[in-house]
Design a protein around this motif. Structure first.
Motif, short mmCIF file in Angstrom:
data_model
loop_
_atom_site.label_atom_id
_atom_site.label_comp_id
_atom_site.label_asym_id
_atom_site.label_seq_id
_atom_site.Cartn_x
_atom_site.Cartn_y
_atom_site.Cartn_z
N TRP A 37 23.34 -2.10 42.90
CA TRP A 37 23.47 -1.44 41.60
C TRP A 37 22.15 -1.36 40.85
O TRP A 37 21.90 -0.40 40.11
N ALA A 57 20.59 2.02 39.49
CA ALA A 57 20.17 2.23 38.11
C ALA A 57 18.73 2.74 38.08
O ALA A 57 18.39 3.66 37.32
N ALA A 77 31.33 7.80 36.47
CA ALA A 77 31.46 6.40 36.88
C ALA A 77 32.83 6.17 37.51
O ALA A 77 32.96 5.48 38.53
N LYS A 80 31.93 -0.96 42.92
CA LYS A 80 31.39 -1.75 41.82
C LYS A 80 29.99 -1.27 41.40
O LYS A 80 29.66 -1.24 40.23
N ASP A 81 29.19 -0.91 42.41
CA ASP A 81 27.79 -0.60 42.14
C ASP A 81 27.59 0.73 41.44
O ASP A 81 26.70 0.86 40.59
N PRO A 94 29.48 2.58 39.15
CA PRO A 94 29.63 2.59 37.69
C PRO A 94 28.52 1.81 36.97
O PRO A 94 27.96 2.28 35.99
N LYS A 95 28.22 0.59 37.47
CA LYS A 95 27.19 -0.22 36.83
C LYS A 95 25.83 0.47 36.87
O LYS A 95 25.08 0.48 35.89
N GLY A 96 25.51 1.08 38.02
CA GLY A 96 24.22 1.72 38.18
C GLY A 96 24.03 2.92 37.27
O GLY A 96 23.03 3.03 36.56
N THR A 137 24.10 1.98 33.37
CA THR A 137 22.86 1.30 32.99
C THR A 137 21.71 2.29 32.88
O THR A 137 20.93 2.26 31.92
N TYR A 156 37.18 1.73 38.41
CA TYR A 156 36.64 1.82 37.05
C TYR A 156 37.33 2.99 36.36
O TYR A 156 37.47 4.06 36.96
#
Length: 482
Positions: free
Chosen positions: A36, A40, A86, A250-251, A253-255, A258, A409
């Protein structure tokens, strides 16, 4: 997976052709190349060149007030779209990104129209960035033009041919340097800020609603929109790395979230501090606005200006470098599914789609020879805004059509969030015609040619084995069984 040897197979809309058993084995990307944090970094690198050059043309179109209002509207559009993407990228993690989501929600035509619009954006954006790179190189060593553009295209396409993991790590280092340059710029310009500098562009008294805040009147807000988009354009490309992510659910949405938050800080800072320190009139057509602002405040040969010029070149390179990655993955996905010629998606031992890197690179280089950075920006925005409308619409449709789809997500606000982004993307699309009818025309010509290719040929020769087509085949089989 279902396939057949005779096109068309399921209806008059599309047809599938039989392919060899090792078709997908010849079209594989490197798994687990990005976590992630790298994602980002990829999102920031796509966009960061927009902080160094290009956005300032919006000051000429609408003054500081017009550019500010346009940027606020586009920041809302991008933030809401990113929240929608995301969800989609975690639910449908394929290298096709927005094309994949539209394919599932809107069928093959919707998928192709979205994918082609994204391709238009990503093929042209590096050409615009190459022009801006030339401006920064000229400030440093006095060299600009075709040789500079060719050198950068050859160098960075070559690095991507080396391998995805290696390219993404190099991109991360370049992006970190570019981010440092923006931080230095922010620290250097804060003491010089004077709000009076924001409003020093001459007022066009014939424009409706004209004032020192809106020197070109209300129409200036519309005209500034494509340049406000340049502060965020291409962040939506993060999902194109889904098949190379370690844990996309998981990666992704976070990436992407951010990245968007970082870009909001950077974009807002340069928009206020560059004209606030050096004057909007000086910044409105400057080839290297951040360098120009620091030179105005601290002198031509100041350490800060020289540092930002040198390291700021890394910002342009970061976006140039990463969007090359993006267009190759979009071409790869469309080609793998048969929408574009299939040879473009073949990968070798290094799991890199060589032809998907080289051929759009040649096209981009030829476009860069125009030297018209502002025109190329508008052409890229034309394709981008079409894709934004299609992707956010896909989010809405999939929420209604497939409520039980696994969503690791979920977008805050659901379809209201994507609905607002959809409406703003329509507004942004219309704005391209306000800025340059010529840019809109040539973009439309390219788009029409690509649509004709699909209508008369490739829609009858799709590949059922491709991930984006598998869902349609399974859904049809289930329908026939029931």
């Amino acid at each position: 997976m279902l396939e057949t040897g005779r096109p068309p197979v399921n209806n008059s809309t599309v047809g599938y052709e039989k392919v060899s058993d090792d078709y997908l084995k010849q079209r594989q990307l490197k798994k687990g190349a990005a976590g992630w944090i790298l994602l980002a970094g990829l999102g920031v690198s796509y966009v960061i060149s927009g902080d160094f050059a290009g956005w300032n043309f919006g000051l000429e179109q609408g003054g500081f007030g017009g550019m500010l209002l346009a940027t606020i509207a586009m920041a809302i559009m991008y933030m809401f779209m990113v929240l929608s993407l995301a969800e989609l990228s975690a639910s449908l993690p394929t290298a096709g990104g927005g094309y994949s989501y539209a394919r599932r929600a809107l069928g093959p035509w919707g998928g192709y129209l979205t994918g082609t619009a994204i391709l238009l954006e990503y093929a042209i954006a590096p050409a615009a960035i190459a022009v801006f790179i030339g401006g920064y190189v000229s400030e440093l060593v006095g060299l600009d033009g075709p040789l500079v553009y060719l050198a950068f295209y050859a160098m960075f396409v070559g690095i991507h041919l080396w391998g995805a993991g290696e390219a993404l790590k190099i991109m991360m280092v370049i992006t970190a340097l570019a981010s440092l340059a923006i931080v230095v710029f922010i620290v250097g310009m804060i003491p010089a800020f004077d709000s009076n500098n924001l409003f020093d562009i001459a007022v066009n008294t014939e424009a409706a609603g004209a004032s020192s805040f809106l020197p070109e009147g209300y129409i200036g807000i519309w005209a500034a929109i494509p340049f406000a988009i340049w502060l965020f354009l291409a962040v939506e490309g993060v999902p194109l790395a889904a098949e190379e992510a370690g844990d996309p659910k998981k990666d992704m949405p976070k990436g992407i979230i951010t990245a968007m938050l970082v870009l909001l800080v950077f974009g807002g800072s340069v928009l206020v501090l560059a004209p606030g320190g050096a004057g909007a009139n000086l910044m409105k057509d400057h080839a290297a606005p951040l360098v120009g602002a620091l030179q105005h405040v601290y002198g031509e040969d100041s350490t800060a200006a020289t540092f930002v010029n040198l390291i700021g070149l890394a910002g342009l390179i970061a976006s140039f470098f990463s969007i090359i990655y993006a267009y190759s993955r979009q071409v790869f996905a469309l080609s793998r599914a048969g929408y574009l010629p299939r040879f473009l998606s073949k990968t070798g031992e290094r799991k890199v789609p060589a032809m998907a890197l080289i051929i759009p690179g040649i096209i981009g280089f030829l476009l860069s020879l125009t030297g018209e950075g502002d025109l190329l920006i508008t052409m890229a925005v034309f394709g981008a805004t079409i894709s934004y409308a299609m992707m956010t619409l896909s989010h809405i449709i999939l929420r209604v059509k497939e409520p039980d789809l696994e969503r690791p997500y979920k977008t805050p606000g659901g379809t209201l969030t994507s609905g607002i982004a959809f409406l703003l993307s329509i507004v942004a699309f219309i704005a391209t015609f306000v800025v340059s009818k010529e840019a809109a025309f040539w973009s439309a010509v390219f788009y029409a040619i690509m649509i004709a290719y699909f209508a008369f040929y490739s829609r009858h020769h799709l590949v059922a084995k491709a991930p984006e087509e598998e869902f349609e085949a399974i859904a049809k089989a289930e329908s026939e069984l029931s």
